[in-house]
Design a protein around this motif. Structure first.
Motif, PDB file in Angstrom:
ATOM      1  N   ASN A   1      -3.256   0.693  -9.247  1.00  0.00           N
ATOM      2  CA  ASN A   1      -1.867   0.323  -9.555  1.00  0.00           C
ATOM      3  C   ASN A   1      -1.340  -0.844  -8.722  1.00  0.00           C
ATOM      4  O   ASN A   1      -0.166  -1.156  -8.773  1.00  0.00           O
TER       5      ASN A   1
ATOM      6  N   ALA B   1       2.176   1.674  -3.465  1.00  0.00           N
ATOM      7  CA  ALA B   1       1.098   2.116  -4.359  1.00  0.00           C
ATOM      8  C   ALA B   1       0.792   3.590  -4.128  1.00  0.00           C
ATOM      9  O   ALA B   1       0.565   4.350  -5.070  1.00  0.00           O
TER      10      ALA B   1
ATOM     11  N   GLN C   1       0.821  -1.214   0.000  1.00  0.00           N
ATOM     12  CA  GLN C   1       0.000   0.000   0.000  1.00  0.00           C
ATOM     13  C   GLN C   1       0.854   1.263   0.000  1.00  0.00           C
ATOM     14  O   GLN C   1       0.543   2.236  -0.677  1.00  0.00           O
TER      15      GLN C   1
ATOM     16  N   LEU D   1      -7.706  -2.704  -2.438  1.00  0.00           N
ATOM     17  CA  LEU D   1      -8.966  -1.956  -2.503  1.00  0.00           C
ATOM     18  C   LEU D   1      -8.746  -0.539  -3.056  1.00  0.00           C
ATOM     19  O   LEU D   1      -7.959   0.228  -2.513  1.00  0.00           O
ATOM     20  N   ARG D   2      -9.434  -0.227  -4.128  1.00  0.00           N
ATOM     21  CA  ARG D   2      -9.405   1.109  -4.751  1.00  0.00           C
ATOM     22  C   ARG D   2      -7.999   1.584  -5.081  1.00  0.00           C
ATOM     23  O   ARG D   2      -7.671   2.753  -4.922  1.00  0.00           O
ATOM     24  N   SER D   3      -7.185   0.645  -5.486  1.00  0.00           N
ATOM     25  CA  SER D   3      -5.826   0.997  -5.874  1.00  0.00           C
ATOM     26  C   SER D   3      -5.529   0.360  -7.214  1.00  0.00           C
ATOM     27  O   SER D   3      -5.052  -0.768  -7.290  1.00  0.00           O
TER      28      SER D   3
END
Lengths: 240, 250
Positions: free
Chosen positions: B48, B23, B20, B44-46
């Protein structure tokens, strides 16, 4: 719906880290910068306003991982009468909110969510930041050109539980001013007097900050937060 | 240009946080684990973060993931297991599994990524070991032995490839800092204890600071872990006596 995903309120941030600095700036000039919002700048001392710069790494939260830079001013709650006298000014500080003037981020999901849900003035930028070194550093760049750089030196540790747990964030986009209830739960907080260095580039917001004297000002105080959890409620329109 | 990172053990703990953070810093992250729901939480909602279900004990699967990832600038190898048990009583298949995941898993990840880094003359190879590699404690024989093998492997590689542009780090957090082993609640009830550790974020901060200084090998995050390594060097008998008492069933 943001980029095909349903975002439910309140939005929760489970892990973020922050470095920030507060500066005393001329109140009249600061009021001119945020005049478009209709809000009134807070003056903890007559003629002085507070401008805050911060950078945040969101690692785990409902808006995904991203970096963010914030330019904010302390403002009086809409409708609150202007405080008078030194004591009144101190009492007036109790209800102040943070008006978010500029909020570049480096990821598209949070860009769209921030603008759509709360009207936060987010825009896409490259935001390299270093929150692990002895000095915390951040830059905001557009197409390789630096708009602003901020370096913050961590201070002495504060006991956990210190700091304001609830406050209001204000924003103004497309002529609509909004208030967003905002709860913060910090730990690993360090604070000191001074301790920040700002370098301004050639972005319009950097020009505004230069007009406030931020490139040569000594910070009132700086704070770093090792772990920050936050909750953002939905925004409500306010008519100052 | 966007840089690519390969993170193993990315479904939870240090691996998830590492994925995370990378990212957030706009890296393309290939996140690897056997735990698919955990991977989905990390990503989640990433957009890349690209998740790949893969067991690091499977050399072919690791090679395929690495080939698909393309040129990788940073590897964070945090996958590992650490079931605890008395050395003679721990079932042999469990011991073999620990060696396959913890030691051979590291070999597989290194073989799939280090040659490309050496060819490009740059890269960062971060291998998570454990303080247990320095200081074994009762009931950790399989895990400590496998992690000691990781240390020896990392140190050998580090000597073989010094000055070739690739930063190699062997990170030894105390067991409480994760990734593993973490005693189960039953084991804790039975008297196993783990020292209070450094938060995972602080472990990753220590890795970042080390990567900023060229040429280091070991990262021992946090004052407790550092004190333990020093005690191992200068007062090994005292440390053994302390660990025996601290981990003795009550």
């Amino acid at each position: 719906m943001i980029q095909g995903e349903k975002v439910t309120l309140p939005v929760r941030i489970r892990d973020a880290a922050v470095a920030s600095a507060m500066f005393a700036v001329p109140a009249a000039a600061a009021q001119a910068v945020i005049a478009y919002s209709g809000l009134e700048i807070a003056e903890p001392r007559r003629g002085r306003a507070v401008c805050s710069l911060a950078f945040v790494r969101y690692a785990d939260g409902d808006l995904g991982p991203y970096h963010e830079f914030a330019v904010a001013f302390l403002v009086r709650p809409p409708g609150a009468p202007p405080p008078s006298g030194p004591l009144g000014r101190l009492r007036g500080l109790a209800g102040v909110g943070a008006f978010i003037h500029w909020l570049p981020v480096n990821q598209p999901f949070t860009l769209e969510a921030g603008r759509t849900i709360w009207g936060f003035p987010k825009e896409l930028a490259d935001i390299p930041l270093d929150l692990s070194g002895r000095v915390r550093r951040c830059a905001v760049r557009f197409d390789g050109r630096t708009a602003i750089e901020l370096a913050v030196r961590p201070g002495a540790p504060l006991p956990n539980g210190a700091g304001a747990p609830r406050l209001d964030a204000y924003s103004c986009m497309d002529g609509v001013t909004r208030r967003t209830p905002w709860e913060v739960r910090p730990s690993g907080v360090r604070m000191r007097l001074g301790g920040a260095a700002v370098r301004l580039g050639d972005h319009p917001v950097a020009e505004e900050l230069r007009g406030l004297g931020l490139d040569r000002a000594r910070a009132l105080s700086t704070a770093t937060v090792g772990h920050l959890a936050m909750t953002f409620e939905g925004a409500a329109e306010v008519r100052p | 240009m966007r840089r690519t990172a390969l993170v193993t053990g990315a479904a939870s703990g240090l691996g998830a946080l590492a994925a995370q953070r990378l990212a957030a810093a706009a890296w393309d992250v290939v996140a690897v684990d056997v735990d698919e729901p955990g991977l989905a939480r990390t990503a989640l909602r990433s957009p890349n973060i690209h998740v790949r279900a893969c067991d690091v004990a499977d050399s072919g699967a690791v090679a395929a993931v690495a080939a698909e990832a393309g040129p990788v600038h940073r590897v964070v190898h945090a996958a590992g297991i650490g079931p605890l048990g008395p050395g003679l009583a721990q079932p042999l298949p469990e011991v073999e599994r620990v060696v396959r995941v913890d030691y051979l898993g590291t070999v597989h990840v290194v073989r799939a990524t280090l040659p490309g880094m050496l060819e490009r003359g740059r890269g960062e190879l971060v291998l998570f070991s454990s303080l247990g590699a320095w200081v074994p404690s009762p009931r950790s024989s399989a895990h400590s032995a496998a992690k000691a093998a990781v240390n020896a492997y990392a140190e050998s590689l580090w000597m073989e490839h010094r000055g070739e542009g690739v930063e190699i780090r062997c990170v030894c957090p105390s067991p409480a800092d994760g990734p593993l082993p973490r005693p189960s609640s039953e084991q804790r009830a039975a008297g196993d204890s783990a020292p209070a550790g450094t938060p995972p974020g602080a472990v990753l901060d220590a890795v970042e600071r080390s990567l900023a200084r060229a040429g280091e090998l070991y990262v021992v995050p946090g004052p407790l872990a550092q004190a333990t390594v020093l005690a191992k060097r200068y007062a090994p008998g005292l440390l053994r006596a302390f660990l025996s008492r601290a981990t003795a069933p009550r």
